[in-house]
Design a protein around this motif. Sequence first.
Motif: not given
Length: 810
Positions: A476-480, A487-491, A495-500
Amino acid sequence: MNAAHLARLLLFWLCCAGANAGAVIPGDAATVADTVYQNFTYEAENAGEVFLVWKPVNYPVTDGLNWNEDTRAEDSLLYTPMVGEDGRFSATLKLPVSAEFYFCFWITENDAGDIRDYWDVRVGATVAATPDRTIHRVGTVEGEEVSGVGIRDLYMILFGLLLVVYVVLRWAGRQRLRDRGVPAIHRILALGGALALLHLIARAEILGVTPHAALTNPRWTVVTVWAASLQDLLLVAGLVLLGWAAVAAARSRSQERWITAGFTVVTLLLAFTSQVNVDTVAYMGNPFTYQWLYYSEFLTATDAWSAIGEQASGGRVGELLAACLGVLVLSRIMELVLLWLPVRLGTLLLAGGLATAVIGSALLAHHRPPQAMAGQLGNAVTTFVGSVISSDAPSAFSEATLPAGALPFAESEYPLAAPMSLPDTTGRVRNLLFIVLESAGAVYFNTYTGQRGLEEPLQPYLDQSLVFEEVYAHAPSTNCSLVSLLTGIYPKLSYESVTKELTTVDFPSVPSILSERGYRTSFFSSADQSWQSGMEYLQHRGFDIVKDYRNIECEEQFRVDLNNYKEGGGIDDACLAEQFNNWVGEDTTTPFFSVLWTVQAHYPYYFKGEEHDYGVGNFSLNRYLNAVRHGTEVVDRVLQDLRRRGLDSTTLVVVTGDHGEAFQQHGHSGHGNTLYEEDLRVPLYFINPVLFDGRRYDGLAATKDIPATALSLLGVEVPEAWQGRKLLASRSDEVFFFAPWTQLYFGYRKGNTKYIFNETKNSVEVYDLAADPYEKRDLSATVPEAAIDSARIRIAAWVQSQSKLYDSFQ
């Protein structure tokens, strides 16, 4: 971003606290013949719509609701619309002759008609009905001083009463005080006792214990609150023991004074924390955690600081401090009372009382309210410290020993029973457009058995759409969702963000793949994409152009401006349609891919124009539904522009939500908290007049499947590294999701059965979504253990597979 909610929620707590602070023992409900009329006027420059928010003190809320036709109730507060013009508003209430009530004002629109969310509690007060006098208040902005008795004044009056008692006792015991002073251990114990009492009061608020319930059933109230306060009392007792040990080890009076001074500071900090925790649990269903601190970028995000600044400018922090200082004064009163007793007897009484409180709470554990969520019983400090300690600890799923065949993990996939035949559009459908509606939960769309009329702007396009009925965000998160959608994959299951954390990682994405095939690519957002390094992440995905609200021209800006009751960081979603239309231009020969990401359905749900009443009886939910509808109107406008340009038949338009939004269906609001349907289930429409004819896809699907399905319809090869499925070629009976920010949740749906595992509390919930779509009946006690174990194995295999994938990116 939810960090901003925590500061804004302070306003609501003050509104409720102001009513409870002045509470008296209720008398008999007045009859209609005993009523009077109370007039109010309120002046607020630049305000366009104002509600008088009030709460009866000595008569039932239902009477206030029944006697005032235009009034609505929510969370034990009554809302009466005020009639106004040119910044001056008025309202009249029908009240009992002897009525006492609390009131404040809520500005919901500015004079330009823009939706706002400004609670003016500084001019609020608890008063008695005065039908011969109009109650007049002048609005406060930027901390202006106002006349009249407000919440801060009320706190100061109560604080002053304690001070009076303290002064009287100090004068009466002045000689004893000179003769023997206050033993350091008495100071430690008295502070602990006062702090324990404040925690009990805060826990009662968290559990929703009302003054009426406490007065009509005091035994039940005491037992319930006492039983639910074990963590609070253990914390206080532990702190007192440390202080006691430190005093015992002190070698001089000077050291004792330093110890008691330090203990006093810690007590005041814990008192403040206990009060803020009331708001946090009310919104998130859980105390604040380290994971949420990370999620808010350690409170450095723009909207978090804006909200904090809003509270500071309105004096909200000062009001809480005034309330918490009562703990200090109360402890001093306890010290002075003990002057009349032998030192050892006083020590025994205080220590014994605290010990009894802790032991009694432990013995009464079985009286804790069964409906209370785990987060409602957690202490703010111990929960936060525990979340810090466990932040990098592996989950049980990541360390579980799996049976043979569980790895390598593969999502279940079966051929479609009746393959979906589509027209041959080779070379015709070549453009791709993603429109992501912020916080748009499928449970609120009438297509998905939600509120009637919500998706009305999309109704004309349903006969040229393919509607996917069971689609989930993985978190339930925008960045995920941003990661999965591009990119067609699971985040990353953290709690750490892929974008960051993986901003520049080289991985195939929709824009990078299509750019290699000669596509023009763009990303336009009406929100602030700097959060969690989102802008940098997008700039490394292969887009030709990336813009957010800061560099898109738009007349309607949502920025913090208290003078005009404006707040937020974004622009009108309608400006995305104009931006996209300008970008597409008149070039109908070069294929394009674009993403439009809206913002207005994010709290506090901004929109402009007349508010439609959906009859939901909840102000926030009604605003949200209006904001989501505005997003669908943007979709309608974009589709009309495509048709006007002759691009509708050559463009595949994908409309979805990034996640859902909760409104206390399961004890929390907003998003990012848990894994219920309102948190995760999203709408998904594939729209194209050539490809689709109104059919539906009823298999389970998730955000990661969207890009693979979309590219396959364009005839573009899908990368092997992607984990998403081509939905039109297969179906699945399972889907996976997680939420790590309040407590650590992993979820799994198998057919119609949904499992929610709480790793933090080592518990599981099971729901039959076919019979119980709103997840009201937890079946975990009746479901065979083998079925739960099977779900655990599938989640463990998924978790371990994802850990291996993301380890390879490091």
